[in-house]
Design a protein around this motif. Structure first.
Motif, short mmCIF file in Angstrom:
data_model
loop_
_atom_site.label_atom_id
_atom_site.label_comp_id
_atom_site.label_asym_id
_atom_site.label_seq_id
_atom_site.Cartn_x
_atom_site.Cartn_y
_atom_site.Cartn_z
N MET B 28 16.77 -93.21 -1.95
CA MET B 28 18.20 -93.22 -2.26
C MET B 28 18.65 -91.86 -2.77
O MET B 28 19.69 -91.33 -2.39
CB MET B 28 18.47 -94.26 -3.35
N ILE B 29 17.84 -91.32 -3.68
CA ILE B 29 18.22 -90.04 -4.31
C ILE B 29 18.34 -88.96 -3.26
O ILE B 29 19.31 -88.18 -3.23
CB ILE B 29 17.17 -89.64 -5.38
N VAL B 30 17.34 -88.91 -2.38
CA VAL B 30 17.38 -87.88 -1.35
C VAL B 30 18.58 -88.09 -0.45
O VAL B 30 19.28 -87.15 -0.06
CB VAL B 30 16.07 -87.89 -0.53
N ALA B 31 18.87 -89.37 -0.14
CA ALA B 31 20.02 -89.65 0.71
C ALA B 31 21.30 -89.13 0.08
O ALA B 31 22.12 -88.48 0.73
CB ALA B 31 20.11 -91.15 0.96
N PHE B 32 21.46 -89.42 -1.21
CA PHE B 32 22.66 -88.94 -1.90
C PHE B 32 22.76 -87.43 -1.85
O PHE B 32 23.80 -86.85 -1.57
CB PHE B 32 22.63 -89.38 -3.38
N LEU B 33 21.63 -86.79 -2.17
CA LEU B 33 21.64 -85.33 -2.21
C LEU B 33 22.04 -84.75 -0.85
O LEU B 33 22.85 -83.85 -0.75
CB LEU B 33 20.26 -84.79 -2.60
N LEU B 34 21.44 -85.32 0.19
CA LEU B 34 21.76 -84.83 1.52
C LEU B 34 23.24 -84.99 1.80
O LEU B 34 23.89 -84.10 2.35
CB LEU B 34 20.95 -85.59 2.58
N PHE B 35 23.76 -86.16 1.38
CA PHE B 35 25.18 -86.39 1.59
C PHE B 35 26.01 -85.33 0.90
O PHE B 35 26.94 -84.78 1.48
CB PHE B 35 25.56 -87.79 1.09
N PHE B 36 25.68 -85.05 -0.37
CA PHE B 36 26.46 -84.06 -1.10
C PHE B 36 26.39 -82.69 -0.44
O PHE B 36 27.39 -81.98 -0.33
CB PHE B 36 25.99 -83.96 -2.56
N ILE B 37 25.16 -82.34 -0.01
CA ILE B 37 25.01 -81.02 0.62
C ILE B 37 25.84 -80.96 1.90
O ILE B 37 26.56 -79.98 2.15
CB ILE B 37 23.53 -80.72 0.92
N LEU B 38 25.75 -82.02 2.70
CA LEU B 38 26.51 -82.03 3.93
C LEU B 38 28.01 -81.94 3.64
O LEU B 38 28.75 -81.22 4.31
CB LEU B 38 26.22 -83.33 4.71
N LEU B 39 28.42 -82.68 2.61
CA LEU B 39 29.82 -82.64 2.24
C LEU B 39 30.25 -81.22 1.89
O LEU B 39 31.31 -80.75 2.31
CB LEU B 39 30.06 -83.58 1.04
N GLY B 40 29.38 -80.56 1.12
CA GLY B 40 29.70 -79.20 0.73
C GLY B 40 29.84 -78.29 1.93
O GLY B 40 30.81 -77.52 2.04
N ILE B 41 28.87 -78.39 2.83
CA ILE B 41 28.93 -77.54 4.03
C ILE B 41 30.16 -77.87 4.84
O ILE B 41 30.88 -76.98 5.32
CB ILE B 41 27.66 -77.73 4.88
N PHE B 42 30.40 -79.15 4.98
CA PHE B 42 31.54 -79.61 5.75
C PHE B 42 32.85 -79.05 5.19
O PHE B 42 33.71 -78.54 5.91
CB PHE B 42 31.52 -81.14 5.72
N LEU B 43 32.96 -79.09 3.85
CA LEU B 43 34.19 -78.57 3.26
C LEU B 43 34.33 -77.08 3.47
O LEU B 43 35.43 -76.56 3.65
CB LEU B 43 34.21 -78.89 1.75
N LYS B 44 33.20 -76.38 3.43
CA LYS B 44 33.28 -74.93 3.62
C LYS B 44 33.71 -74.61 5.05
O LYS B 44 34.46 -73.67 5.28
CB LYS B 44 31.91 -74.29 3.35
N LYS B 45 33.21 -75.39 5.98
CA LYS B 45 33.52 -75.11 7.39
C LYS B 45 34.99 -75.38 7.67
O LYS B 45 35.66 -74.60 8.32
CB LYS B 45 32.66 -76.00 8.30
N TRP B 46 35.44 -76.52 7.20
CA TRP B 46 36.82 -76.91 7.51
C TRP B 46 37.76 -76.35 6.47
O TRP B 46 38.17 -77.02 5.54
CB TRP B 46 36.91 -78.43 7.53
N GLU B 47 38.08 -75.07 6.62
CA GLU B 47 38.93 -74.37 5.68
C GLU B 47 40.21 -75.14 5.39
O GLU B 47 40.66 -75.23 4.25
CB GLU B 47 39.28 -72.99 6.22
N LYS B 48 40.79 -75.69 6.43
CA LYS B 48 42.07 -76.38 6.26
C LYS B 48 41.92 -77.56 5.32
O LYS B 48 42.69 -77.74 4.37
CB LYS B 48 42.60 -76.87 7.61
N VAL B 49 40.84 -78.33 5.55
CA VAL B 49 40.63 -79.49 4.70
C VAL B 49 40.39 -79.05 3.25
O VAL B 49 40.96 -79.59 2.30
CB VAL B 49 39.40 -80.29 5.20
N ASN B 50 39.56 -78.02 3.12
CA ASN B 50 39.23 -77.50 1.81
C ASN B 50 40.50 -77.09 1.06
O ASN B 50 40.76 -77.51 -0.05
CB ASN B 50 38.30 -76.30 1.98
#
Lengths: 307, 377, 391
Positions: B28-50
């Motif tokens: 579970m912990i790893v799953a959460f962490l991965l999610f957060f990391i992906l979210l972070g990357i995702f937000l960085k990529k999508w400037e508009k959303v960010n």
């Protein structure tokens, strides 16, 4: 009287170990204007490498076949080479990328590297957090001269230190690579324009410095009969202090700085009542004193900052 | 509509955080962490959303900030069956205060100070000794130890003024080691055994060692400290923010950029550098006091060199000279190692590796310093 | 904007789902836990790990015997010989409602730090290894008991042996700066001086020091008969080795802190002739000892049970007997029962006095011979075949 001579011998030997580490700092600073904070850990790494080689040799049964005075120098040389290359590897990771970056980065990066090296050593050895026994590679004989006890292993340590200092000195002053190192320490860009390969010269510097450091680590191990993964931290800080007190960038400075620190610590332990636990404090106070009143060290040149 | 979105996003992130903290199994912990990391990357990529999200938060600051604070305040309620989680939050808060203090030196002025652990320790020992031997209350103790630690900062600052860069770091390392050795060897500091049995703070006859009853819910005693630390972090954040946006912060940045040019501008470099040392030490002292009274026991081991390095790691990871970034760095580097307790052995190794990696890849940290805005355009 | 809304909504749903699914796993079954804290890492790990294994063996045997209606679980935590780590471990144990009792510590400083926590939370605590007298004698917590003799109880037979029997009259004392070393000096010095011994010097060294040559050279100049060391394995071994190296060839003695194979390993050939004392009798001479050794071997632990295995085994046995007689619910009743217990175990018969200190104080004497600790009475030294440095 004999006691004082005995203490002087203790101080000299302690000074030898600091000097050998300080030489590395001097070399790196002189050549690249960089303080390699993890050099102390590289030195102790050399001792651990020797430990591995020794265990390997024991496992392969080589120790029974070869006499001590053959396999010991062989092990030392092999450890020097391995550590030298490890040193170059570290340089490529944490120093080269920051060559033209602000000082802060190299500083923090090398401290972090030191931690990584220490922890890797600790985790790779069984019970790594505990001191590891270092094999008795030096002869244990002793003899008396006029009431003073002299030990063969102490003399060997002393001799090796002098020998290495002399060798390094000759290398820097008499060889082509040594000239290249001196050139880049004076002006890196001009040296490059003269056709000197910066990367190769830097690599040579680190090879030399780390190999010497390995010997320092081995001698520390032989002197104390144990090595611990965190000796590199204290050793590095003390070695750097020795280099600074003597004057960064000056080989003789390393010798003087090492001796000063060795003497301060030994005499604090021996002659100040209740001083034994505080020897390090005295040593550091001396260093801080120097840093305030004579930051360029005893033999260093004053550095003027150009705008 | 946008208001609803704002509230939803905040609550969602909060619930995710709570779930992450409560997660027990490694998967579970790893799953959460991965999610957060992906979210972070995702937000960085999508400037508009960010930008859209951030803009939304800034616009409705009146709503988003108090909501955020309110949500944080409810954390102990969610963790009331696992006091250990509240303990982690308290420690994260203390490290955040330390990191904020160090940020003044490392981030704003680029002075590499490895003596944070020393000011932390001096604050802790001062308050502990005062409380155990002279029965001085925690609330006075925190002020006294804060100032004692600042005095230490001043003492440290003086030799540092004459030294530069490497020498300065060496002096701070040496100071840190000296303080550590002295603490181990002085008998009146308890030596290597430290000081046990430090009394908890008393607030209007409510001891912080007792469970807290809020709105009819029994919260474990760590919640007392949680709220205390929350207020302190808020205070530290406020001070740091104000300083950063004041002439003092500007001066520090000027010194960082080019010391000689700053001197030529008439800036008294020495005074500002010493100021940075003193404020850093004050923060350290305050954090140390809370630590001492919280754990109830301190020993020199808690204030070894490695602690200084950990705080430096937090500042580098979080973002140099970015007040929020530094707090995030502190929280990340406190919570994640705790969740991965099984890898406790590798913790320091990973810290070191993180520093090296960050410096190579993204030296400004996760949240780099925001450019100063001089005019509203 | 729409995409953001969609993503937010989807994630919310997904994670609320996960949240609820995992909440199923949050309920726990009834289990009785007994805590064990000891140095599982660090310089004294050999002692801690061995003790933990023996403790674990006792609990496994209890579960296998079928005498208990619930499952007994050991929670083993590391104190790394460091008080702060120990206190953190203690806090973890006391905040777990399933923990009914605990046992711990090899290092006195750690025990001195954690007993307050166990006392505040009223968890019965048995000290299996740490021997500082204050742990029981000063604090006198009703919930804290100790199965090992204090260092005062250890230093006394050592004095009788080296001073009265062997005749050493002038000592230099070296201790480490921890409270273990300090108390050793405090205990040994008056005892020795009462027997007419001259104490020529008292020095303290920080744990972790590796170079003792300056201080040993100074001691050499004072010409003592013998060196008494109050500290633990690593420093002791280095001092013994460096004594040879600086030419201080004198008798070296210490209490059980150094009595470990690692001491002789590190000191090498210099370890020859070191004297030490250890509470208890060698395991083969204990009642139930051979059975314990066999069960330990069959259980397949990687590490030897070490010097404190029997102590930990008995601590576990005492706690288990208390639980079986009074039940795991009432911790105060457990404390009372343990304080009043008469327990027959590997260490002999253990009872606790009013301060919680064991009244059982048998010691064995050891000398380092050919790289091994040999019981003094069986050694070549006592038979006269080898000689210690003369007083």
């Amino acid at each position: 009287m004999t006691e004082i001579i005995q203490q002087i011998i203790n101080a000299l030997l302690m000074g030898c170990t600091y000097t050998l580490i300080a030489i590395g700092f001097n070399l790196f600073f002189g050549a690249l204007n960089v303080v390699h904070f993890s050099h102390g850990d590289v030195c102790i790494l050399g001792a651990f490498v020797t430990l591995i080689l020794y265990s390997l040799a024991k496992f392969l049964g080589l120790l029974v076949i070869l006499p001590k005075f053959i396999y010991v120098p062989l092990m030392i040389i092999m450890a020097m080479i391995i550590t030298g290359f490890l040193g170059v590897f570290f340089e490529r990771i944490v120093i080269k990328p920051f060559r033209y970056a602000p000082l802060l980065m190299v500083l923090v990066a090398t401290v972090a590297l030191g931690i990584v090296v220490r922890e890797t050593v600790r985790l790779s050895f069984p019970h790594g957090s505990n001191p590891q026994i270092f094999p008795r590679i030096l002869p244990q004989h002793s003899f008396h001269i006029g009431g003073v006890l002299l030990r063969l292993d102490n003399l060997i340590i002393f001799g090796i230190t002098l020998f290495l200092i002399a060798m390094m000195f000759l290398f820097i002053k008499r060889t082509k690579m040594g000239a290249a190192i001196r050139a880049i320490s004076q002006d890196g860009e001009a040296a490059m324009m003269m056709g000197i390969n910066m990367d190769r010269t830097v690599a040579a510097t680190f090879l030399l410095g780390s190999a010497l450091g390995a010997v320092a680590g081995i001698l520390i191990g032989a002197y104390n009969n144990i090595i611990r993964f965190d000796m590199g931290l204290m050793g590095g800080v003390k070695g750097f202090s020795a280099a600074v007190v003597g004057g960064l960038g000056n080989v003789y400075g390393a010798i003087i700085g090492g001796l000063i620190l060795g003497f301060v610590e030994t005499f604090a332990a021996a002659f100040i009542p209740g001083g034994t636990p505080y020897t390090d404090v005295f040593a550091f106070l001396v260093v801080i004193f120097f840093l305030i009143f004579r930051p360029s060290g005893i033999l260093g040149e004053k550095v003027y900052e150009k705008v | 509509m946008r208001v609803v979105l704002l509230i939803a996003v905040e609550i969602a992130f909060f619930m995710l955080f709570v779930a992450f903290m409560l997660a027990n199994q490694m998967g579970m912990i790893v799953a959460f962490l991965l999610f957060f990391i992906l979210l972070g990357i995702f937000l960085k990529k999508w400037e508009k959303v960010n930008r859209g999200l951030l803009g939304l938060f800034k616009e409705r600051r009146v709503l988003s900030t108090p909501l955020f604070i309110f949500l944080l305040l409810t954390l102990p309620f969610f963790f009331k069956t696992s006091p250990y989680l509240i303990h982690i939050c308290v420690m994260a808060g203390l490290y955040a205060i330390l990191a904020l203090g160090l940020n003044f030196q490392l981030g704003s002025t680029n002075v590499v100070n490895f003596a944070t652990a020393a000011s932390y320790g001096i604050g802790a020992y001062t308050s502990a000794l005062l409380a155990v031997h002279f029965h001085i209350s925690f609330w006075f103790g925190i002020l006294i130890s804060g100032f004692t630690a600042s005095l230490f900062g001043l003492l440290l600052g003086i030799p540092c003024m004459k030294t530069k860069d490497y020498y300065l770091s060496l002096v701070t390392i040496a100071f840190g080691l000296i303080v550590y050795i002295l603490l181990i060897n002085f008998s009146w500091t308890g030596g290597p055994n430290g000081i046990p049995n430090i009394p908890p703070p008393l607030f209007a006859s409510h001891s912080f060692r007792d469970n807290l009853n809020l709105f009819g819910v029994h919260l474990p005693f760590q919640s007392n400290y949680f709220y205390l630390v929350f207020i302190l972090v808020g205070g530290a954040l406020f001070v740091a923010h104000r300083l950063h946006h004041s002439r003092v912060g500007l001066t520090w940045n000027a010194i960082r950029e080019d010391e000689i040019a700053a001197r030529c501008q008439g800036i008294d470099v020495t005074r500002y550098k010493i100021l940075a040392f003193c404020i850093d030490a004050f923060f350290g002292g305050v954090a140390g006091t809370v630590y001492a009274h919280y754990i109830g026991f301190i020993s020199p081991e808690n204030f070894a060199f490695i602690v200084s390095v950990v705080v430096v790691t937090m500042v580098i990871l979080g973002g140099m000279d970015n007040v929020f970034g530094v707090i995030i760095g502190a929280i990340l580097l406190t919570i994640i190692p705790e969740k991965f307790r099984a890898f406790e052995d590798f913790r320091l190794l990973i810290y070191g590796a993180i520093v090296v990696a960050m410096l190579m890849v993204r030296p400004q940290g996760l949240f780099p310093q925001k450019l100063r805005v001089y005019t509203k355009s | 904007m729409k995409i953001v809304c969609r993503i937010v909504r989807v994630s919310l749903i997904v994670f609320t789902a996960i949240f609820f699914i995992t909440s199923v796993g949050w309920t726990q079954a009834k289990v009785v836990k007994i805590g064990f804290i000891g140095p599982l890492t660090g310089p004294n790990a050999a002692q801690g790990v061995g003790a933990r294994n023996a403790f674990d063996l006792a609990i496994r045997e209890a579960n296998a015997s079928g005498k208990f209606q619930y499952k007994i679980e050991m929670v083993a935590l590391d104190d790394a010989s460091d008080p702060a780590t120990g206190v953190a471990a203690a806090l973890k144990l006391v905040s777990d409602p399933a923990v009914v009792a605990a046992s711990g510590h090899w290092n006195s400083p750690v025990a001195l730090a954690t007993i307050h926590t166990f006392h505040t939370y009223r968890i019965p605590f048995i000290v299996w290894g740490a021997i500082h007298p204050d742990i029981t004698g000063f604090y006198k917590y009703p919930g804290v008991n100790r199965v090992a003799p204090t260092l005062v109880q250890e230093n006394s037979p050592l004095c009788d042996w080296v001073i009265t029997e062997l005749g050493y009259k002038a000592f230099s004392i070296i201790s480490d700066t921890s409270s273990y070393g300090e108390m050793n000096t405090k205990a040994f010095r008056p005892m020795a001086e009462n027997k007419g011994v001259k104490i020529l010097s008292v020095d303290s060294v920080t744990v972790g020091t590796t170079d003792f040559r300056p201080i040993l050279t100074k001691i050499k100049g004072l010409n003592p008969d013998a060196v008494y060391f109050g500290g633990v394995v690593m420093e002791g071994a280095l001092i013994k080795d460096q004594m040879e190296k600086v030419g201080l060839k004198r008798m070296f003695c210490a209490i059980s802190g150094i009595k470990d194979d690692k001491f002789l390993e590190v000191a090498g050939p210099s370890g020859e002739g070191a004297l030490s004392i250890k509470p208890g009798k060698p395991i083969e001479k204990l009642e139930g000892g051979t059975k314990f050794v066999k069960s330990y071997e069959t259980a397949g632990y990687r590490e030897p049970y070490g010097a404190y295995g029997p102590n930990a085994y008995d601590s576990a046995g005492i706690i288990l007997e208390a639980i079986s007689k009074v039940g795991p619910e009432d911790k105060t009743a457990l404390m009372k029962y343990i304080r009043g217990i008469k327990y027959k175990g590997l260490m002999g018969e253990t009872t606790f006095d009013a301060t919680g200190q064991t009244t059982n104080i048998i010691v064995s004497r050891f000398v380092g011979q050919d790289g091994k600790w040999v019981v003094w009475e069986d050694s070549a030294y006592s038979k006269g075949a080898r000689k210690l440095p003369k007083p």
